[in-house]
Design an enzyme around this catalytic site. Structure first.
Site, PDB file in Angstrom:
ATOM      1  N   LEU A 169     -12.794 -33.078-120.342  1.00  0.00           N
ATOM      2  CA  LEU A 169     -12.965 -34.507-120.080  1.00  0.00           C
ATOM      3  C   LEU A 169     -11.609 -35.084-119.674  1.00  0.00           C
ATOM      4  CD1 LEU A 169     -15.275 -35.574-123.056  1.00  0.00           C
ATOM      5  CD2 LEU A 169     -15.932 -34.948-120.736  1.00  0.00           C
ATOM      6  N   ASP A 170     -11.524 -35.557-118.447  1.00  0.00           N
ATOM      7  CA  ASP A 170     -10.248 -36.034-117.899  1.00  0.00           C
ATOM      8  C   ASP A 170     -10.473 -37.411-117.303  1.00  0.00           C
ATOM      9  OD1 ASP A 170      -7.760 -36.392-116.892  1.00  0.00           O
ATOM     10  OD2 ASP A 170      -7.759 -34.618-115.598  1.00  0.00           O
ATOM     11  N   SER A 171      -9.995 -38.442-118.038  1.00  0.00           N
ATOM     12  CA  SER A 171     -10.147 -39.811-117.532  1.00  0.00           C
ATOM     13  C   SER A 171      -9.168 -40.125-116.415  1.00  0.00           C
ATOM     14  CB  SER A 171      -9.959 -40.813-118.685  1.00  0.00           C
ATOM     15  OG  SER A 171      -8.656 -40.673-119.248  1.00  0.00           O
ATOM     16  N   GLY A 172      -8.212 -39.240-116.173  1.00  0.00           N
ATOM     17  CA  GLY A 172      -7.270 -39.467-115.087  1.00  0.00           C
ATOM     18  C   GLY A 172      -7.734 -38.922-113.760  1.00  0.00           C
ATOM     19  N   LEU A 210     -14.438 -32.880-115.803  1.00  0.00           N
ATOM     20  CA  LEU A 210     -15.369 -34.001-115.681  1.00  0.00           C
ATOM     21  C   LEU A 210     -14.544 -35.265-115.503  1.00  0.00           C
ATOM     22  CD1 LEU A 210     -18.042 -33.193-118.433  1.00  0.00           C
ATOM     23  CD2 LEU A 210     -17.990 -32.489-116.046  1.00  0.00           C
TER      24      LEU A 210
END
Length: 701
Positions: A613-616, A686
Site C-alpha cells: 500500500l503506497d499512498s505516494g 497499490l
C-alpha cells in the site's frame, strides 16, 4: 437333523435366492412333520413319494388353524428339491449333490429321490431303521458318504455287483500322513469303510501299476460351467476342477466364481486390484496342473498365455533346483519316494497327461503347493508386462482435481511400477509434496514431522480441508490466528511501558512534545498563550490544531470523531488485520486477489499476489513477476513511470482487472475494477487510485 437342515438350506439358497427360508424355519418345519407322523426320519424328506402327503397335510393345517408359516416354508423347500432333482442327469452329478463334498451343503441325489415308497417300506421294522441309519451316515458332515454301486463291475477284481473287494482294507494314498494337509487324513480310510457297497465304475480307475491308489475327488459340473461361460462371452470349451481344502474333503470350485473372474478381467484388466484379489482367492488352495492351465486359458489371451507359460516354467525350475539341493523338500514328499521333476510339476508324467484324476492321485501335497504358488507368481509377472502402468513421475494434480482423486491416481501408478515395496511410501509422500497444487504443498510442508506414511498425509490434508478451504483466504485465516497472540504481546508491552502508576495512558506533552509526562509536569514550563484553547482536530483543550500531536496521523478525519487522549486506543484488544504481514515492520503489505474479467481465453482467471500500500504512488502498478504471462497488455499513453530513480518502461492491462484485498478472516473487501499498469518493479504497488476506490487508509492498518 442338523445335517439335513444344512443340505436343504443350501439347496434353497441356490434355487430360491433371497427369498430362501432360514435354518430355523426349516428346522421348525421338519420338527412339525415328524411330530405329525409325516416323516419317520428327516432324510425321508428327499423321497418324492412323501411330497404330496406333506403338501396336503400342511395345506389342511393352514386352513384350519390359519397358520401358513410352515406351508410357505415347505413351498420353497419343495421347489428347491424339484429343481435339484431335475438337474441331476448323470450318476456322477448325483453323487456330487448327494453330499460327497464332506459336509458341503448339497441337494439330494437320485438314490434318495427316485426310490419308490413301497420298496422302502418292505419291512417297517428292521429294514426302515437300517435305511434311516444309512441316510443319516451319508448326510453327516464329518464323514464321506460311500456311493452305491450302479450296476457295473468292480474296478479291482472285475466281477459284477456284490463283490467283497471293498471290505478289505486298501493301502493309504501316497500323501496321507503329511502334515501339510490334515484335512486329507481320512480320504484313504473311507475306501475301506464302505461296508457292503464297493466303489463303482463311476469312481476313477487307478492307473496300471497303482491299484492301491485312492480315487480322485469329485469333479465340477462341466456342462453347467460351459453354459455359464457361454452366456458371458469368452470362447472356452471347458473349465478346470479347482480343488480346495475345506473340511474333510476337497470340493469343486463354484462356476459362478470363474464366471465372475472372467468378467472382471474383461472390464477391469489384469492389473486391477480387484482382479488380483479374485485370482489370489481362487488360487489360495492347491490346484492341479490341469486346473492351473485351464484357469489361465480363461483369463488370459493367447499372447499373455504364452508369456505366462514361459514364466511358469522358470518358476518351476526354481522349485526343482531347491528340491534337488534338499532331499527333504516338501516337493520331494519329505524324503519319501522319488524326487520331483519338471514333468511331474507340469502334469506331463506317466498317468497324468490330460488326466486330472491321475494328477490328483499321483502328485504329492508339497508338489501341489509349489505348482500353485509358481503359477500365481508367473501371473503377477505377466500382468505387469501385458498392461504396463503409466509413469508415476508424470502425474500432477490438475487445477480442478481433488486431492483424493490425485492420490488415487498416484498410488495406483506407484504400486503398479517396478519400485520395491520399501521405496513406494517415500516416493508417494515426495510426490504429494511436489506434484500437488501449491496450496496443498504449503499445507503439507507445515505438517508435523511425525507423519511418515501416505495414509497419515492424506488424513492430515482431509482434516485441514474440513476446517478451512485450501485457498489463500483459508491460509490467511489460519495465519491470523497464529499472529494475533504475537501482536497482542507487543501491544501490551508497549502499553505497560507508557502507563503510569495511576493506570492512565501517558501521551506526548502539549508544551515540549516529549513522551512520558504531562504539560503540568513539563520541565520547560512553557505555556501556550491561551491555555483554554480548543483544538479543531482532536477536540482537546490547551492547544490548537497547529500544536496538536495527532496532526500528522489523522489527515483527512473529521474533528472530534472517534478520538481519545493518549497514543493507544482504550479498547482491551486492538483490531488486527492479517492484510498487513508481520515480516515487514514498517511496510504495509496486503494479500490481494486479481481477477481477469475480459473475454480473452486465459489459463488462470484469478491469481493471488502480495502488494504494498503506497499512498505516494499515483497509480497501481503490478510487477512483471506477478502478472500472468497470458494476460493481454497494451502500450500505455505514458510509456514510462517516473520516480526518484528515473523513468521505468511500463505497459497497461488490456482487460479490466478486479482487485480485492483479503481480510484476516478470509473475506474480501469491496472489489475494485481498474486497468493497472504492468512494469518491471521489485514488487506490486497499490496506488492512490486503488486506495481511494477500496476505501483504505494507511492509518487503519
Amino acid at each position: 437333523m442338523e445335517a439335513v437342515i444344512k443340505v436343504i438350506s443350501s439347496a434353497c439358497k441356490t434355487y430360491c435366492g433371497k427369498i430362501s427360508p432360514s435354518k430355523k424355519e426349516i428346522g421348525a418345519m421338519l420338527s412339525l412333520l415328524q411330530k405329525e407322523g409325516l416323516l419317520m426320519s428327516p432324510s425321508d424328506l428327499y423321497s418324492p413319494g412323501s411330497w404330496d402327503p406333506i403338501t396336503a397335510a400342511l395345506s389342511q393345517r393352514a386352513m384350519v388353524l390359519g397358520k401358513s408359516g410352515e406351508l410357505k416354508t415347505w413351498g420353497l423347500v419343495l421347489g428347491a428339491l424339484k429343481a435339484a432333482r431335475e438337474e441331476q442327469v448323470t450318476s456322477e452329478q448325483a453323487k456330487f449333490w448327494l453330499g460327497l463334498g464332506g459336509g458341503r451343503v448339497s441337494p439330494p441325489g437320485p438314490e434318495c429321490i427316485e426310490k419308490p415308497a413301497t420298496e422302502r417300506r418292505i419291512d417297517k421294522g428292521e429294514e426302515v431303521g437300517e435305511t434311516t441309519a444309512q441316510r443319516d451316515a451319508k448326510m453327516a458332515p464329518e464323514k464321506m458318504a460311500t456311493p452305491k454301486t450302479v450296476g457295473t463291475s468292480c474296478y479291482q477284481c472285475g466281477t459284477a455287483t456284490g463283490c467283497n473287494c471293498a471290505t478289505a482294507s486298501a493301502p493309504p494314498p501316497p500323501y496321507v500322513g503329511s502334515g501339510l494337509y490334515p484335512s486329507l487324513a481320512g480320504v484313504g480310510e473311507q475306501q475301506g469303510q464302505g461296508g457292503d457297497t464297493p466303489w463303482g465304475a463311476e469312481q476313477p480307475r487307478a492307473e496300471p501299476g497303482h491299484a492301491g491308489l485312492a480315487p480322485g475327488p469329485a469333479l465340477t459340473d462341466w456342462a453347467r460351467i460351459r453354459e455359464e461361460l457361454a452366456s458371458t462371452g469368452p470362447p472356452v470349451v471347458a473349465m478346470p476342477v479347482v480343488i480346495k481344502t475345506e473340511g474333510p474333503a476337497w470340493t469343486p470350485l463354484e462356476p459362478k466364481l470363474i464366471t465372475r473372474l472372467a468378467d472382471t478381467v474383461r472390464t477391469k484388466g489384469l492389473r486391477s486390484p480387484i482382479t488380483m484379489a479374485e485370482v489370489e482367492a481362487l488360487m489360495s488352495s492347491p490346484l492341479l496342473p490341469h486346473d492351473v492351465t485351464n484357469l489361465m486359458r480363461v483369463i488370459l489371451g493367447p499372447a499373455p498365455y504364452a508369456l505366462w507359460m514361459d514364466a511358469w516354467g522358470v518358476q518351476l525350475q526354481t522349485v526343482i533346483a531347491a528340491a534337488t539341493r534338499d532331499p527333504r523338500h516338501p516337493a520331494n514328499g519329505q524324503g519319501r519316494g522319488e524326487r520331483t521333476n519338471l514333468d511331474r510339476l507340469k502334469g506331463l508324467a506317466d498317468g497324468m497327461v490330460g488326466n486330472p484324476q491321475g494328477q490328483a492321485a499321483l502328485l504329492r501335497p508339497g508338489e501341489l503347493v509349489a505348482i500353485t504358488a509358481s503359477a500365481l507368481q508367473a501371473f503377477r509377472e505377466v500382468a505387469r508386462l501385458a498392461e504396463p502402468a503409466g509413469p508415476w513421475a508424470d502425474i500432477t494434480q490438475g487445477p480442478s482435481e481433488s486431492f483424493v482423486d490425485f492420490a488415487n491416481r498416484l498410488i495406483k501408478a506407484v504400486e503398479g511400477s517396478d519400485l520395491p515395496p520399501s521405496a513406494r511410501a517415500p516416493v508417494i509422500i515426495d510426490c504429494f509434496r511436489q506434484k500437488s497444487q501449491p496450496d496443498i504443498q504449503q499445507l503439507i510442508r507445515a505438517a508435523p514431522s511425525t507423519l511418515t506414511t501416505p495414509g497419515e498425509i492424506i488424513k492430515y490434508v482431509l482434516d485441514r480441508q474440513k476446517i478451512a478451504p485450501l485457498t489463500d483466504q483459508g491460509i490467511a485465516a489460519a495465519m491470523s490466528s497464529a499472529i494475533q497472540p504475537l501482536v497482542m504481546a507487543v501491544v501490551n508491552r508497549e502499553r505497560d511501558g507508557q502507563t503510569g502508576s495511576g493506570g492512565r495512558a501517558r501521551g506526548l506533552c502539549y508544551t515540549c512534545g516529549s513522551p512520558g509526562h504531562y504539560q503540568a509536569q513539563c520541565p520547560k514550563k512553557r505555556k501556550s498563550g491561551n491555555s483554554r484553547e480548543r483544538c479543531q482536530l482532536c477536540d482537546g483543550m490547551g492547544h490548537n490544531a497547529k500544536q496538536c500531536r495527532r496532526r500528522d496521523g489523522n489527515q483527512g478525519q473529521r474533528p472530534g470523531k472517534g478520538l481519545s487522549s493518549g497514543s493507544w486506543p482504550v479498547s482491551e484488544q486492538p483490531a488486527v488485520s492479517l492484510a498487513m504481514t508481520m515480516e515487514h515492520k514498517d511496510r504495509p503489505l496486503v494479500r490481494v486477489i486479481l481477477t481477469n474479467t475480459g473475454s480473452h481465453p486465459v489459463k488462470q482467471r484469478s491469481v493471488y499476489i502480495t502488494a504494498l500500500l503506497d499512498s505516494g504512488a499515483d497509480i497501481t502498478i503490478i510487477s512483471e513477476e506477478d502478472w500472468p504471462t497470458d494476460w493481454p497488455v497494451m502500450e500505455a499513453a505514458n510509456p514510462q513511470i517516473h520516480g526518484i530513480g528515473g523513468g521505468i518502461p511500463m505497459r497497461k492491462s488490456r482487460d479490466m482487472i478486479e482487485v480485492g484485498v483479503i481480510n484476516r478472516d478470509g473475506s474480501l473487501e469491496r472489489p475494485l475494477l481498474l486497468f493497472p499498469a504492468v512494469a518491471m518493479v521489485r514488487g506490486s504497488i497499490l496506488g492512490r487510485d486503488c486506495l481511494q476506490g477500496l476505501g483504505l487508509r494507511l492509518t487503519n492498518l
